[in-house]
Motif scaffolding. Structure first.
Motif, PDB file in Angstrom:
ATOM      1  N   ALA A 120      -3.156  -1.051  -2.901  1.00 46.67           N
ATOM      2  CA  ALA A 120      -3.926   0.090  -2.392  1.00 46.67           C
ATOM      3  C   ALA A 120      -3.119   1.368  -2.547  1.00 46.67           C
ATOM      4  O   ALA A 120      -1.909   1.387  -2.303  1.00 46.67           O
ATOM      5  N   ALA A 153       0.858  -1.188   0.000  1.00 49.93           N
ATOM      6  CA  ALA A 153       0.000   0.000   0.000  1.00 49.93           C
ATOM      7  C   ALA A 153       0.893   1.236   0.000  1.00 49.93           C
ATOM      8  O   ALA A 153       1.945   1.249   0.638  1.00 49.93           O
ATOM      9  N   ILE A 180      -8.980   1.639   3.238  1.00 48.19           N
ATOM     10  CA  ILE A 180      -8.056   0.553   2.921  1.00 48.19           C
ATOM     11  C   ILE A 180      -8.182  -0.562   3.949  1.00 48.19           C
ATOM     12  O   ILE A 180      -8.178  -0.322   5.162  1.00 48.19           O
ATOM     13  N   SER A 234      -3.589   5.604  -1.573  1.00 48.63           N
ATOM     14  CA  SER A 234      -4.423   6.634  -0.953  1.00 48.63           C
ATOM     15  C   SER A 234      -4.008   8.015  -1.423  1.00 48.63           C
ATOM     16  O   SER A 234      -2.851   8.259  -1.759  1.00 48.63           O
TER      17      SER A 234
END
Length: 342
Positions: free
Chosen positions: A32, A6, A64, A34
């Protein structure tokens, strides 16, 4: 084995650099991404140069599911990182690219960043992420604090010399030039093209730059006594790159020999032949560092010149190098891209 990754703060320059590098990494898969202000957008809309990649859309961090994530890169602003990382699962490996965990002393953090640290237990746990010098600690770490890009460049030229006691520790002058991407992607008036192009200027003059906290911490620990360098950074009208020229009192031949021996087995740090000096144009987009030593015209004085890419070896490339160690992957994996020239 492919590790699930991520990236928090993927809408900034270091986040995009992480994506670029991981895209060809055989041991990592991005699951993921962000970006609080860009949540809901595909990465192609934020960074069109990445549109050929099959990437998840940007989401908010609280969307997430970290249960299936092996490691998170945190490319968030200072102060934001500590608040976010404090709430992440305790078994999640984290590489933080901000300044929040670089300084071990809470008082030093408050001095340089103007507010008390809000995650002191994590600060005690964090390992300083200058890979070549903290390799063994990084392998066993859960939380690694990436260095400042200026701080990394300065340390590569000085750490072996301080350790070998071949220079005068009270006579060190560092003159650094940095590309504008080091200031981040947020809109700032002084970074507009009309304000920045066709000139360059010093900033944080007189010992106010925050990366001095890292120099003080690291150099003093090596020497076993306080070491304070004179340091002036300059902003240049270039997108990428750092070039730092350090003026020293010491025998140039011994300085070069010490650095060459120290980095002889390091893949990413290359010491040039005596008298040659590096250029940022030869580091662009790569995880390599070039170190040059030149004798001054005055006997007993030398210049050590270091060049690296601030977004790669100075930040995101360093972060992946550390993540490789934390995940049991070969340290060089995904990072052997040649510099882009011209």
């Amino acid at each position: 084995m492919t590790h699930k990754i991520a990236i928090l703060g993927a809408s900034g320059y270091t986040g995009a650099e992480l994506v670029r590098l991981i895209a060809t990494h055989p041991g990592m898969e991005i699951v993921a991404l962000s970006g609080e202000r860009k949540a809901g957008l595909p990465m192609a809309a934020v960074f069109p140069h990445l549109r050929h990649l099959d990437l998840p859309d940007l989401v908010k961090i609280d969307q997430i599911d970290f249960a299936g994530v092996d490691l998170a890169f945190c490319a968030l602003p200072h102060a934001t990182s500590q608040a976010v990382i404090k709430e992440l699962p305790r078994d999640l490996k984290v590489v933080d690219l901000s300044a929040d965990f670089r300084l071990r002393d809470p008082a030093a953090y408050e001095k340089w960043y103007g507010k008390p640290h809000a995650a002191l237990e994590l600060q005690k746990e964090a390992v300083y992420g200058l890979t070549e010098f903290y390799r063994d600690d990084i392998r066993n770490a859960r939380l690694v604090a990436g260095t400042g890009c200026n701080a990394a460049a300065g340390q590569y030229g000085l750490r072996p010399l301080i350790a070998a006691a071949v220079i005068d520790l009270d006579d060190i002058v560092m003159d650094l030039k940095a590309g504008v991407s080091g200031a981040g992607r947020a809109l700032k008036e002084n970074l507009l093209h009309a304000e920045l192009s066709e000139g360059f200027h010093a900033y944080a003059v007189g010992g106010t730059h925050r990366h001095l906290g890292e120099f003080d911490q690291e150099f003093s620990a090596i020497a076993g006594r306080p070491v304070e360098v004179q340091f002036t950074p300059h902003l240049i009208p270039a997108n990428r790159g750092i070039l730092v020229t350090t003026y020293l009192k010491g025998d140039p031949g011994r300085v070069h020999e010490t650095l060459a021996n120290a980095y002889e087995d390091e893949t990413f740090i290359q010491v040039l032949p005596m008298g040659e000096h590096p250029s940022t144009r030869h580091m662009r987009g790569s995880n390599f560092v070039h170190v040059g030593v030149v004798a001054d015209r005055r006997p007993g004085r030398a210049m050590v010149i270091v060049a690296l890419d601030n977004l790669t070896k100075g930040s995101s490339g360093q972060a992946i190098q550390n993540a490789n160690l934390m995940l049991g992957i070969a340290e060089e994996e995904g990072l052997m891209l040649a510099p882009c020239f011209p």
